[in-house]
Design a protein around this motif. Structure first.
Motif, PDB file in Angstrom:
ATOM      1  N   VAL A 123      15.874  -9.466  -8.710  1.00 57.53           N
ATOM      2  CA  VAL A 123      14.431  -9.603  -8.519  1.00 57.53           C
ATOM      3  C   VAL A 123      14.053 -11.077  -8.332  1.00 57.53           C
ATOM      4  N   TRP A 179      14.698 -11.872  -4.685  1.00 54.93           N
ATOM      5  CA  TRP A 179      13.669 -11.315  -3.806  1.00 54.93           C
ATOM      6  C   TRP A 179      12.368 -12.099  -3.917  1.00 54.93           C
ATOM      7  N   GLY A 197       8.013  -9.484  -5.834  1.00 49.86           N
ATOM      8  CA  GLY A 197       9.003  -9.078  -6.818  1.00 49.86           C
ATOM      9  C   GLY A 197       8.603  -9.519  -8.203  1.00 49.86           C
ATOM     10  N   ILE A 206      11.607  -4.585 -11.370  1.00 50.06           N
ATOM     11  CA  ILE A 206      12.598  -3.773 -10.667  1.00 50.06           C
ATOM     12  C   ILE A 206      13.112  -2.702 -11.638  1.00 50.06           C
ATOM     13  N   LEU A 239       9.846  -3.134  -3.472  1.00 51.34           N
ATOM     14  CA  LEU A 239      10.970  -3.838  -2.868  1.00 51.34           C
ATOM     15  C   LEU A 239      11.859  -2.897  -2.058  1.00 51.34           C
TER      16      LEU A 239
END
Length: 179
Positions: free
Chosen positions: A40, A43, A50, A53, A97
């Motif tokens: 994460v 990202w 992000g 996650i 995501l």
């Protein structure tokens, strides 16, 4: 630990139900949390998106969610469940995501209480409300554990838009506009 690939919309694992973690203190769970943290973070650095996650997004069907809110330590939730929620709901912008090219409006509870374990196996309950958009974020991630995606909760198909259009029209007034 390595940055893991995030499964994308259409991958069958995203529609499966994650299994409870029998031992949150196991080294494999700590390694999974590290992978989620690194993934994460990567990202967020490369896309600007992000904040959280869920383990199924990297192909791990375990009930683990990780929050990485700006300016705060990472916050792993092992075996999280919503144990109470507000009677009121609100409509919010949502993205994922696993399909970052599309945004939509979804309906979420205004606040929730979440029961979860930490990496030491201790149980906790936390209130999640509008602050840091925590209620919306945890509902999104816990949905992942049950094979539910935000597109399943879209309030009106007309709110579906591309990332580019979202950024042009709506990002500044959304949780994604706050870093």
């Amino acid at each position: 630990m390595p940055i893991r690939d995030i499964l994308q919309l259409g991958h069958p694992v995203l529609r499966q139900i994650a299994q409870p973690v029998p031992d949150p203190t196991a080294p494999t769970v700590a390694a999974l949390v590290t992978d989620l943290t690194d993934t994460v973070a990567h990202w967020r650095e490369t896309t600007g998106y992000g904040r959280a996650i869920a383990a199924p997004q990297i192909g791990e069907l375990q009930r683990v969610v990780l929050l990485r809110l700006p300016g705060q330590p990472v916050w792993p939730f092992i075996n999280p469940s919503i144990v109470a929620y507000s009677p009121e709901k609100t409509v919010v912008w949502d993205a994922c995501l696993s399909f970052l090219s599309i945004f939509m409006q979804v309906e979420r509870y205004e606040w929730i209480m979440v029961r979860y374990q930490d990496l030491a196996g201790q149980w906790h309950e936390t209130y999640a409300g509008r602050e840091d958009d925590l209620a919306e974020l945890l509902q999104h991630e816990i949905d992942h554990l049950d094979g539910i995606l935000s597109i399943d909760r879209i309030v009106d198909i007309k709110t579906l838009c591309s990332r580019e259009e979202f950024e042009r029209q709506y990002r500044a007034d959304s949780p994604y506009g706050r870093s």
